[in-house]
Scaffold this motif. Sequence first.
Motif, PDB file in Angstrom:
ATOM      1  N   GLU A 102       0.814  -1.210   0.000  1.00 43.42           N
ATOM      2  CA  GLU A 102       0.000   0.000   0.000  1.00 43.42           C
ATOM      3  C   GLU A 102       0.847   1.259   0.000  1.00 43.42           C
ATOM      4  OE1 GLU A 102      -3.208   2.094  -0.630  1.00 43.42           O
ATOM      5  OE2 GLU A 102      -3.149  -0.114  -0.592  1.00 43.42           O
ATOM      6  N   THR A 103       2.017   1.208   0.674  1.00 46.57           N
ATOM      7  CA  THR A 103       2.902   2.377   0.648  1.00 46.57           C
ATOM      8  C   THR A 103       3.306   2.712  -0.779  1.00 46.57           C
ATOM      9  OG1 THR A 103       3.786   1.897   2.845  1.00 46.57           O
ATOM     10  CG2 THR A 103       5.129   3.295   1.420  1.00 46.57           C
ATOM     11  N   TRP A 104       3.733   1.689  -1.538  1.00 45.75           N
ATOM     12  CA  TRP A 104       4.107   1.929  -2.925  1.00 45.75           C
ATOM     13  C   TRP A 104       2.922   2.431  -3.735  1.00 45.75           C
ATOM     14  CZ3 TRP A 104       2.122  -0.345  -7.345  1.00 45.75           C
ATOM     15  CH2 TRP A 104       2.751   0.037  -8.531  1.00 45.75           C
ATOM     16  N   ARG A 105       1.749   1.816  -3.593  1.00 46.08           N
ATOM     17  CA  ARG A 105       0.586   2.224  -4.384  1.00 46.08           C
ATOM     18  C   ARG A 105       0.206   3.669  -4.085  1.00 46.08           C
ATOM     19  NH1 ARG A 105      -0.631  -3.283  -3.902  1.00 46.08           N
ATOM     20  NH2 ARG A 105      -1.421  -3.048  -1.780  1.00 46.08           N
ATOM     21  N   HIS A 107       2.163   6.152  -2.882  1.00 42.77           N
ATOM     22  CA  HIS A 107       3.172   7.068  -3.409  1.00 42.77           C
ATOM     23  C   HIS A 107       3.090   7.162  -4.932  1.00 42.77           C
ATOM     24  CE1 HIS A 107       6.127   7.354   0.206  1.00 42.77           C
ATOM     25  NE2 HIS A 107       4.876   7.252   0.620  1.00 42.77           N
ATOM     26  N   ARG A 108       2.938   6.025  -5.584  1.00 43.84           N
ATOM     27  CA  ARG A 108       2.890   6.027  -7.050  1.00 43.84           C
ATOM     28  C   ARG A 108       1.701   6.840  -7.543  1.00 43.84           C
ATOM     29  NH1 ARG A 108       6.188   3.473 -11.321  1.00 43.84           N
ATOM     30  NH2 ARG A 108       5.021   3.964 -13.197  1.00 43.84           N
ATOM     31  N   ARG A 109       0.559   6.668  -6.899  1.00 41.32           N
ATOM     32  CA  ARG A 109      -0.639   7.393  -7.307  1.00 41.32           C
ATOM     33  C   ARG A 109      -0.464   8.898  -7.102  1.00 41.32           C
ATOM     34  NH1 ARG A 109      -3.780   4.138  -4.925  1.00 41.32           N
ATOM     35  NH2 ARG A 109      -3.944   5.276  -2.948  1.00 41.32           N
ATOM     36  N   LEU A 110       0.156   9.281  -5.988  1.00 39.54           N
ATOM     37  CA  LEU A 110       0.374  10.703  -5.719  1.00 39.54           C
ATOM     38  C   LEU A 110       1.394  11.316  -6.676  1.00 39.54           C
ATOM     39  CD1 LEU A 110       0.442  10.773  -1.818  1.00 39.54           C
ATOM     40  CD2 LEU A 110      -0.985  12.244  -3.254  1.00 39.54           C
ATOM     41  N   MET A 111       2.422  10.560  -7.012  1.00 41.52           N
ATOM     42  CA  MET A 111       3.539  11.103  -7.778  1.00 41.52           C
ATOM     43  C   MET A 111       3.332  11.059  -9.283  1.00 41.52           C
ATOM     44  SD  MET A 111       6.681   9.514  -5.553  1.00 41.52           S
ATOM     45  CE  MET A 111       7.949  10.163  -6.648  1.00 41.52           C
ATOM     46  N   ALA A 245       2.724  19.700  -4.165  1.00 36.12           N
ATOM     47  CA  ALA A 245       1.339  20.044  -4.509  1.00 36.12           C
ATOM     48  C   ALA A 245       0.462  18.811  -4.746  1.00 36.12           C
ATOM     49  CB  ALA A 245       1.327  20.928  -5.758  1.00 36.12           C
ATOM     50  N   ALA A 246       1.049  17.646  -4.838  1.00 26.87           N
ATOM     51  CA  ALA A 246       0.294  16.431  -5.167  1.00 26.87           C
ATOM     52  C   ALA A 246      -0.695  16.094  -4.052  1.00 26.87           C
ATOM     53  CB  ALA A 246       1.241  15.270  -5.396  1.00 26.87           C
ATOM     54  N   ARG A 247      -1.908  15.733  -4.448  1.00 27.16           N
ATOM     55  CA  ARG A 247      -2.969  15.338  -3.517  1.00 27.16           C
ATOM     56  C   ARG A 247      -3.687  14.121  -4.066  1.00 27.16           C
ATOM     57  NH1 ARG A 247      -0.482  18.658  -1.317  1.00 27.16           N
ATOM     58  NH2 ARG A 247      -1.159  20.461  -0.068  1.00 27.16           N
ATOM     59  N   ASP A 248      -4.129  13.244  -3.164  1.00 28.87           N
ATOM     60  CA  ASP A 248      -4.958  12.136  -3.619  1.00 28.87           C
ATOM     61  C   ASP A 248      -6.429  12.522  -3.554  1.00 28.87           C
ATOM     62  OD1 ASP A 248      -5.734  11.949  -0.956  1.00 28.87           O
ATOM     63  OD2 ASP A 248      -4.426  10.245  -0.520  1.00 28.87           O
ATOM     64  N   ALA A 399       3.028  -2.142 -13.861  1.00 25.14           N
ATOM     65  CA  ALA A 399       2.736  -1.024 -12.959  1.00 25.14           C
ATOM     66  C   ALA A 399       3.992  -0.480 -12.294  1.00 25.14           C
ATOM     67  CB  ALA A 399       1.731  -1.469 -11.898  1.00 25.14           C
ATOM     68  N   ARG A 400       5.028  -1.327 -12.125  1.00 19.34           N
ATOM     69  CA  ARG A 400       6.241  -0.882 -11.459  1.00 19.34           C
ATOM     70  C   ARG A 400       7.321  -0.451 -12.439  1.00 19.34           C
ATOM     71  NH1 ARG A 400       7.044  -2.684  -5.415  1.00 19.34           N
ATOM     72  NH2 ARG A 400       8.402  -0.900  -5.697  1.00 19.34           N
ATOM     73  N   MET A 401       6.935  -0.215 -13.696  1.00 22.50           N
ATOM     74  CA  MET A 401       7.895   0.374 -14.623  1.00 22.50           C
ATOM     75  C   MET A 401       8.419   1.678 -14.034  1.00 22.50           C
ATOM     76  SD  MET A 401       7.328   1.770 -18.514  1.00 22.50           S
ATOM     77  CE  MET A 401       7.143   0.165 -19.269  1.00 22.50           C
ATOM     78  N   CYS A 402       9.701   1.946 -14.252  1.00 26.58           N
ATOM     79  CA  CYS A 402      10.328   3.132 -13.679  1.00 26.58           C
ATOM     80  C   CYS A 402       9.512   4.389 -13.978  1.00 26.58           C
ATOM     81  CB  CYS A 402      11.739   3.280 -14.231  1.00 26.58           C
ATOM     82  SG  CYS A 402      12.578   4.784 -13.696  1.00 26.58           S
ATOM     83  N   ILE A 403       9.116   5.100 -12.924  1.00 23.57           N
ATOM     84  CA  ILE A 403       8.295   6.295 -13.094  1.00 23.57           C
ATOM     85  C   ILE A 403       9.073   7.408 -13.787  1.00 23.57           C
ATOM     86  CG2 ILE A 403       8.881   7.390 -10.885  1.00 23.57           C
ATOM     87  CD1 ILE A 403       5.918   8.121 -10.584  1.00 23.57           C
TER      88      ILE A 403
END
Length: 452
Positions: A102-105, A107-111, A245-248, A399-403
Amino acid sequence: MLQRPLLQARKAPNWPAGPRGHALLGSLPELRTDALGYLRHVRAAYGDLFRMRLGPRNVLMVCEPAAAREVLVAQAGRFRKGRGIQKLRDTLGDGLLTADGETWRTHRRLMQPAFHRAALDRLSDEIVGATAPLLARLASARSGGQEVELGAEMLHVTLRAVAAALFGTALRDEDLRVVERELPPVLEHATARTRAVLDLEVLPTPAARRARASGAALDAVVGRIIAERRAAASAGDDLLGLLLAARDEEGGRLSDAELRDEVMTLFLAGHETTATLLTFLLLELSRSPEWRCRVQTEVRAVLGDRTPTAADLRALPLLGACIQEALRLYPPAWLLPRQATAPATVGGYAVSPDDNVSVNIFLIQRSARFWPRPDTFDPGRWLEGARMPDAFMPFGAGARMCIGNHLALLEATLISALVLRDFTLDVPGGGPTTLQAGVTLKPGGPVCARVG
């Protein structure tokens, strides 16, 4: 081959055959001597899926695209990052590289919005500005008849580029000097830990003490900039500003500690990997003067005397093809280790929880099954479209491809365009022919170039 292992921590899975290796260490001695040469030999002997033993652990090595995508895409939720990557947590915290679940999910969604192409393209001016000291050093070396070491030069320029993209003008000169001085010991110690059979981080070795002191100095710089930016009226339009500035959907945001972890991860992922890509690109162009001449002609025709922008990425197809070919031959993240968290099937073989699977990007992208003349630098294959997209995954897959894949390509294109427009770099003797396979893939020795 050495004798069959006498001791194993757990029963070997019913996986395809592989080398027997040392009784206690398995294949570790050969991997430490010449990892890539040994793995190529083993793949030739056993095929695209084989079992290896690393000390007490069995690893299913995957060198085939369909099975790789089972691990990285179709069944990605049944795997987490491997043990070696987890050892980076003390350095990087729970950034995207090390986090799971969940930590990764979260962060990824926010970033993710901060790493959309349009958002990153606005950072091209900062990246170009960070290249100015490199161009000055190359001009000085040319006038003085001196050689430059490309690996060191590319590390300097990409560190400045990612710092500029992250912090914009918030990073003072003294801050940059701290980052340039303190980041290498941290990364070197973290890399050594990922390769160690026994993790001796708990011991106060000189390297461990140096890494902790360097980490504290970096944390002080990053923490101060985050605090200043929090207090400012505007978050800013650099990467840090976008992350602030990122928000979920519920209005949640990254905490200061989470921001620190992601900044440290971006320093690692956005500077060393891009530096090695640029080093290999310039090395291969030195070895292939006909391709270098064609690329220089393209760059000079498109840019003239002006500086490049993000829009020029589409106007430089030959340079783009050379970068893709360098990524194929020398994927910086050459091995993707995973550990199963649930039962899975990989290449027709059962994988149980806690089993180890490694996707070997290097061997997939060097396979004669999918790439004609797999060891030859041939950018033309990308211009002709005769390629195997399923067998090309230098940034991972799923989904874990380098952002930061577009940021890396943006950096590599802008920096190499400026260098190739103004300079011709020749590596006497063709440079090192061996490769160093650690966390990232690097040349096996210094790459010293004459500047023309």
